[in-house]
Design a protein around this motif. Structure first.
Motif, mmCIF file in Angstrom:
data_model
loop_
_atom_site.group_PDB
_atom_site.id
_atom_site.type_symbol
_atom_site.label_atom_id
_atom_site.label_comp_id
_atom_site.label_asym_id
_atom_site.label_seq_id
_atom_site.Cartn_x
_atom_site.Cartn_y
_atom_site.Cartn_z
ATOM 1 N N PHE A 48 0.829 -1.210 0.000
ATOM 2 C CA PHE A 48 0.000 0.000 0.000
ATOM 3 C C PHE A 48 0.859 1.254 0.000
ATOM 4 C CE2 PHE A 48 -3.370 -2.887 0.831
ATOM 5 C CZ PHE A 48 -4.562 -2.228 0.637
ATOM 6 N N THR A 49 1.892 1.280 0.853
ATOM 7 C CA THR A 49 2.730 2.483 0.906
ATOM 8 C C THR A 49 3.456 2.703 -0.414
ATOM 9 O OG1 THR A 49 4.591 1.231 1.858
ATOM 10 C CG2 THR A 49 3.052 2.279 3.390
ATOM 11 N N SER A 109 -2.840 5.713 2.362
ATOM 12 C CA SER A 109 -2.906 4.447 3.098
ATOM 13 C C SER A 109 -3.475 4.661 4.496
ATOM 14 C CB SER A 109 -1.521 3.814 3.184
ATOM 15 O OG SER A 109 -1.023 3.472 1.910
ATOM 16 N N SER A 133 -7.155 3.227 5.741
ATOM 17 C CA SER A 133 -7.081 2.232 6.814
ATOM 18 C C SER A 133 -7.837 2.666 8.062
ATOM 19 C CB SER A 133 -5.619 1.975 7.170
ATOM 20 O OG SER A 133 -4.895 1.510 6.052
ATOM 21 N N ILE A 188 -1.659 -1.715 8.186
ATOM 22 C CA ILE A 188 -1.356 -0.778 7.097
ATOM 23 C C ILE A 188 -1.251 0.639 7.652
ATOM 24 C CG2 ILE A 188 -2.221 0.235 4.941
ATOM 25 C CD1 ILE A 188 -3.578 -2.471 4.388
ATOM 26 N N SER A 242 2.330 2.630 7.697
ATOM 27 C CA SER A 242 2.360 3.914 6.983
ATOM 28 C C SER A 242 2.787 5.042 7.895
ATOM 29 C CB SER A 242 0.974 4.211 6.388
ATOM 30 O OG SER A 242 0.562 3.193 5.498
#
Length: 410
Positions: free
Chosen positions: A66-67, A75, A79, A111, A115
């Motif tokens: 995701f990052t 992200s 999240s 996540i 992040s």
């Protein structure tokens, strides 16, 4: 005036402070929900939290994806919605939905925190790492103070039940999600290529085998065990009416310790940190044992354990930023290992209230972790006990370098 405003909003302190406020608002809702989950759902509360942290663990492997794909800001905003979902399900008090929400939050929670670590690392850019971490966790830690004080007033001074309070907390969590959506960009995001998910996942897995990470594993496991103790067994030892005030002391200790950590770490290195960590843990666990016969001792115990919680999290976060240039895999591995221990600790708490089991397990892990950390530091820096400046291009991952991304077959 415009230039002054742009200079202020573009500063490192403003970005980290804004992020801290956003997390503070979100976790005012979540930390209290987590504390009261075992009260609302009894044994199923422990099971739901165990499910959450098991999924949190395995979600760690997709967090760097995701990052890399959408960046840290997006992200975190996406999240955070999983926290709103979980709190709303807790308010419904329907166990099947709560278990689904636990799994969902487990994946997206890792996540969010991966992040967060990458965001702080990008903003710090190798300078004042301790202060930036301390600033974030200091502001973030205010959620315990404001949240527990508010709920304490609601429980004692109003006719609202826990279910009604949960709906209020769901609204607070929604506000936190909105703040994360408008969080300033880091301005130092890595300009690397968008990598295939399988490549990122494989690189994260390989990070576990790197020499620095292997030396840090006991401290990571200690952090997970300590957290499961604080949110599993510890609240069950208290009277329900005492939970807000005890956790208020816990929150104050966390906040003050966070601001102190940055100055100590950046100016004096890691040695004072591990000494304070050892002392606060030892005194905290000892006080909990004696508090079984004298409930008043839970207050100083909570203060000591608040210091432990803050110092170990800040210490690990700062270490990752010092030792790894690409911090996402390191933070993902940290969340994986920590979450496994939290899940196991909560599962054990479901069937045993013997506090000595978790206390001795955590204390032994801490001793081993400190010994391995000291060994690693002295091997790398025989003439100095100070952290390695990132700007000098020296980082411990060179001791056992990961396989280059381009050499990993997709």
């Amino acid at each position: 005036e415009v230039e002054t405003f742009q200079r202020m909003t573009g500063s490192k302190r403003f970005k980290i402070s804004f992020l801290g406020v956003s997390f503070c608002v979100l976790f005012i809702a979540w930390s209290l929900t987590q504390t009261f989950t075992t009260t609302l759902f009894g044994g199923m509360g422990f099971i739901s939290l165990s499910i959450l942290y098991f999924f949190f663990a395995f979600g760690s492997f997709i967090a760097p994806v995701f990052t890399n794909k959408i960046g840290t800001k997006a992200s975190m905003a996406i999240s955070s919605l999983a926290y709103v979902f979980f709190i709303a399900c807790a308010a419904f008090q329907w166990v099947p939905i709560l278990l689904v929400a636990s799994a969902t939050l487990g994946v997206f929670g890792t996540i969010l925190w991966t992040s967060q670590g990458v965001y702080v690392a990008e903003v710090a850019d190798g300078q004042d790492i301790g202060k930036m971490n301390g600033l974030f966790f200091g502001i973030y830690g205010f959620n315990f103070i404001l949240g527990t004080a508010t709920v304490g007033v609601l429980l004692k001074k109003s006719s609202l039940g826990l279910a009604s309070i949960m709906w209020i907390l769901a609204g607070v969590a929604t506000l936190g999600s909105i703040l994360l959506l408008i969080t300033p960009r880091t301005g130092n995001a890595a300009k690397g290529p968008i990598l295939p998910p399988s490549t990122i996942i494989m690189n994260t897995i390989r990070t576990i085998g790197e020499l620095p990470m292997m030396h840090l594993i006991p401290l990571i496991l200690f952090q997970g065990t300590s957290s499961s103790y604080m949110y599993g067994i510890f609240p069950t030892l208290l009277q329900v009416d005492d939970i807000p005030l005890v956790f208020l002391g816990y929150g104050i200790a966390r906040m003050i310790s966070s601001f102190s950590f940055g100055h100590i770490y950046d100016k004096m290195g890691w040695m004072p940190i591990i000494i304070i960590l050892f002392m606060s843990t030892t005194f905290g666990y000892a006080l909990c044992i004696f508090a079984i016969s004298d409930q008043r001792l839970f207050y100083p115990a909570a203060v000591c354990l608040g210091m432990t919680d803050t110092f170990i999290i800040n210490f690990l976060s700062s270490t990752f930023m010092k030792l790894w240039k690409d911090t996402a895999p390191a933070f993902a591995v940290y969340r994986f290992l920590s979450s496994v221990m939290i899940a196991l600790g909560l599962f054990v708490s479901r069937f045993s209230t013997n506090i000595l089991i978790l206390e001795m397990s955590a204390w032994i892990l801490l001793i081993i972790g400190i010994a391995l950390y000291v060994k690693l530091m002295r091997q790398q820096m025989p003439a100095s006990l100070d952290p390695i400046p990132l700007e000098e291009g020296r980082h411990l991952s060179n001791l056992h370098p990961p396989v280059p991304l381009e050499d990993i077959v997709d």
